[in-house]
Scaffold this active site. Sequence first.
Site, PDB file in Angstrom:
ATOM      1  N   HIS A 203      19.872  99.659  65.608  1.00  0.00           N
ATOM      2  CA  HIS A 203      18.928 100.006  66.682  1.00  0.00           C
ATOM      3  C   HIS A 203      18.791 101.496  66.928  1.00  0.00           C
ATOM      4  O   HIS A 203      17.905 101.909  67.670  1.00  0.00           O
ATOM      5  CB  HIS A 203      19.322  99.324  68.003  1.00  0.00           C
ATOM      6  CG  HIS A 203      20.490  99.982  68.675  1.00  0.00           C
ATOM      7  ND1 HIS A 203      21.782  99.745  68.302  1.00  0.00           N
ATOM      8  CD2 HIS A 203      20.554 100.882  69.683  1.00  0.00           C
ATOM      9  CE1 HIS A 203      22.602 100.457  69.060  1.00  0.00           C
ATOM     10  NE2 HIS A 203      21.886 101.168  69.904  1.00  0.00           N
TER      11      HIS A 203
HETATM   12  C1  UD1 Z   1      19.264 102.882  74.389  1.00  0.00           C
HETATM   13  C2  UD1 Z   1      20.032 104.200  74.302  1.00  0.00           C
HETATM   14  C3  UD1 Z   1      20.992 104.151  73.121  1.00  0.00           C
HETATM   15  C4  UD1 Z   1      21.885 102.920  73.191  1.00  0.00           C
HETATM   16  C5  UD1 Z   1      21.043 101.657  73.372  1.00  0.00           C
HETATM   17  C6  UD1 Z   1      21.951 100.488  73.611  1.00  0.00           C
HETATM   18  C7  UD1 Z   1      18.710 106.120  75.086  1.00  0.00           C
HETATM   19  C8  UD1 Z   1      17.959 107.318  74.678  1.00  0.00           C
HETATM   20  N1  UD1 Z   1      19.131 105.317  74.085  1.00  0.00           N
HETATM   21  O1  UD1 Z   1      18.496 102.783  73.190  1.00  0.00           O
HETATM   22  O2  UD1 Z   1      21.826 105.298  73.156  1.00  0.00           O
HETATM   23  O3  UD1 Z   1      22.619 102.839  72.005  1.00  0.00           O
HETATM   24  O4  UD1 Z   1      20.170 101.805  74.493  1.00  0.00           O
HETATM   25  O5  UD1 Z   1      21.354  99.293  73.258  1.00  0.00           O
HETATM   26  O6  UD1 Z   1      18.946 105.898  76.246  1.00  0.00           O
HETATM   27  N2  UD1 Z   1      13.204  96.976  74.661  1.00  0.00           N
HETATM   28  C9  UD1 Z   1      12.810  95.705  75.011  1.00  0.00           C
HETATM   29  N3  UD1 Z   1      13.516  95.059  75.970  1.00  0.00           N
HETATM   30  C10 UD1 Z   1      14.570  95.614  76.629  1.00  0.00           C
HETATM   31  C11 UD1 Z   1      14.954  96.915  76.283  1.00  0.00           C
HETATM   32  C12 UD1 Z   1      14.251  97.589  75.287  1.00  0.00           C
HETATM   33  O7  UD1 Z   1      11.875  95.150  74.440  1.00  0.00           O
HETATM   34  O8  UD1 Z   1      15.166  94.963  77.509  1.00  0.00           O
HETATM   35  C13 UD1 Z   1      12.477  97.657  73.561  1.00  0.00           C
HETATM   36  C14 UD1 Z   1      11.250  98.429  74.039  1.00  0.00           C
HETATM   37  O9  UD1 Z   1      10.278  98.325  73.049  1.00  0.00           O
HETATM   38  C15 UD1 Z   1      11.759  99.858  74.101  1.00  0.00           C
HETATM   39  C16 UD1 Z   1      12.768  99.894  72.969  1.00  0.00           C
HETATM   40  O10 UD1 Z   1      13.353  98.603  72.950  1.00  0.00           O
HETATM   41  O11 UD1 Z   1      10.751 100.802  73.943  1.00  0.00           O
HETATM   42  C17 UD1 Z   1      13.838 100.940  73.130  1.00  0.00           C
HETATM   43  O12 UD1 Z   1      14.515 100.802  74.370  1.00  0.00           O
HETATM   44  P1  UD1 Z   1      15.215 102.075  75.067  1.00  0.00           P
HETATM   45  O13 UD1 Z   1      15.993 101.631  76.245  1.00  0.00           O
HETATM   46  O14 UD1 Z   1      14.233 103.162  75.266  1.00  0.00           O
HETATM   47  O15 UD1 Z   1      16.194 102.608  73.959  1.00  0.00           O
HETATM   48  P2  UD1 Z   1      17.265 101.813  73.081  1.00  0.00           P
HETATM   49  O16 UD1 Z   1      16.833 101.894  71.673  1.00  0.00           O
HETATM   50  O17 UD1 Z   1      17.539 100.493  73.680  1.00  0.00           O
HETATM   51  N1  UDP Z   2      26.280  93.555  71.878  1.00  0.00           N
HETATM   52  C1  UDP Z   2      26.038  92.310  72.434  1.00  0.00           C
HETATM   53  N2  UDP Z   2      25.064  91.523  71.872  1.00  0.00           N
HETATM   54  C2  UDP Z   2      24.335  91.907  70.795  1.00  0.00           C
HETATM   55  C3  UDP Z   2      24.596  93.182  70.236  1.00  0.00           C
HETATM   56  C4  UDP Z   2      25.566  93.985  70.806  1.00  0.00           C
HETATM   57  O1  UDP Z   2      26.683  91.923  73.400  1.00  0.00           O
HETATM   58  O2  UDP Z   2      23.474  91.149  70.346  1.00  0.00           O
HETATM   59  C5  UDP Z   2      27.317  94.409  72.486  1.00  0.00           C
HETATM   60  C6  UDP Z   2      28.367  94.909  71.537  1.00  0.00           C
HETATM   61  O3  UDP Z   2      29.358  93.931  71.351  1.00  0.00           O
HETATM   62  C7  UDP Z   2      28.862  96.148  72.253  1.00  0.00           C
HETATM   63  C8  UDP Z   2      27.620  96.661  72.917  1.00  0.00           C
HETATM   64  O4  UDP Z   2      26.695  95.588  72.955  1.00  0.00           O
HETATM   65  O5  UDP Z   2      29.792  95.817  73.265  1.00  0.00           O
HETATM   66  C9  UDP Z   2      27.060  97.804  72.119  1.00  0.00           C
HETATM   67  O6  UDP Z   2      25.790  98.100  72.565  1.00  0.00           O
HETATM   68  P1  UDP Z   2      24.681  98.727  71.634  1.00  0.00           P
HETATM   69  O7  UDP Z   2      25.023  98.526  70.221  1.00  0.00           O
HETATM   70  O8  UDP Z   2      23.399  98.204  72.134  1.00  0.00           O
HETATM   71  O9  UDP Z   2      24.729 100.262  72.041  1.00  0.00           O
HETATM   72  P2  UDP Z   2      25.668 101.487  71.601  1.00  0.00           P
HETATM   73  O10 UDP Z   2      27.093 101.098  71.759  1.00  0.00           O
HETATM   74  O11 UDP Z   2      25.289 101.856  70.201  1.00  0.00           O
HETATM   75  O12 UDP Z   2      25.256 102.564  72.547  1.00  0.00           O
END
Ligand code: UD1
Ligand code: UDP
Length: 353
Positions: A203
Amino acid sequence: MKLITVIGARPQFIKAAPFSEVFRKKHTEILVHTGQHYDSNMSDIFFNELNIPKPDYNLAVGSGRHGKQTAKMLEGIEEILLNEKPDALLVYGDTNSTLAGALAASKLHIKVYHAEAGLRSFNKLMPEEQNRILTDHISDLLFCPTETAVNHLKNEGITKGVSLTGDIMYDAVLRNIPIAQEKYKNTLTLPVSKKNYYLATVHRAENTDAPDKLKTIFQAFNELDKPVLLPLHPRTKNIIENMGLSLNNINVIDPVGYLFMLYLTANAHMVVTDSGGLQKEAYFLKTPCTTLRDQTEWVETLINDWNILTPIVCKNILQTVQRKISINTPQINAFGDGNAAAKICEAIERSLK
Ligand code: UD1
Ligand code: UDP
């Protein structure tokens, strides 16, 4: 004391659970959910499974470009801070919700506490690196998960307010793995069998925002010697939808809850990921890991090849993932003793004296 905690993204819910439980025994915590993550399997499921208190506020900012999303959070958090007048504000990790919370409080001269402080990838193109550097530099108390993180802060001239607490995600894993194993034992109803699949997540912006990289990752997954189980982040799902990628060897599922994720991690042959949290969970659960990035903040996991970084080149991914593994290789204990939540509370209480 009265503390406002700002959370908004999946990994922050998991980190908040152990802290809230300990902190609320003696103090008042007001929980603010920015709404950065909002799908039920990216948000509600964690509150329900981990008994996280219902947020007092939900800003429902939703998705958007970095500037717009962060600005909406700033505006909402500032309003809450002005009304609630807390003694301090706590943020976790390195997301836009982290930076928005820290900045809103700092501007109002409210103390900022940062859990998971001091991590560095030394890649300033990453939004996470920008968020964590900025947050660390306006924090009054900095709770470091590892000695490495303490040293990074020292190198940037930050020593005041720093404490080594251990990693709160280790608290979460120790607490929840017995529950997860019990809940899901003998119920792996997926088209993969125990210890014979790769558990993958993808992601991070550095991979998802480059179509060639995503294509390469999926090509490598298709060519691997064992099936890939891929709980797919909505960000990646949205991007690949129109790319016409083939999924011969890849079982795509919706994002799963934390307990099932721990179960899947413990029972995988290997984890293949660009997630920060998942790299560590693989380490804690003694499942080898391949990280689809050029750097990691969690350098301790690289010792003895428990985790190996790979560039996004098909043959490198295949070689690294299909390496010979030994689960008897020693690990080092760099992440504390599973009592980070209590240590963070103690550090807060010490600072009040
Ligand atoms: C964010 C964090 C990243 C973290 C990740 C954890 C920032 C800049 N990035 O990235 O560091 O690793 O969360 O998962 O804060 N979306 C949905 N439904 C949701 C959430 C997101 O559809 O509930 C989709 C949307 O299209 C959105 C995209 O995911 O534009 C990205 O979501 P966003 O929260 O901006 O960043 P993440 O990639 O989730
Ligand atoms: N995780 C989860 N379900 C999923 C994928 C990840 O519960 O389908 C959990 C994972 O076990 C970890 C956390 O989400 O505890 C990590 O989050 P993510 O990878 O979204 O973000 P990052 O740690 O890279 O910021």
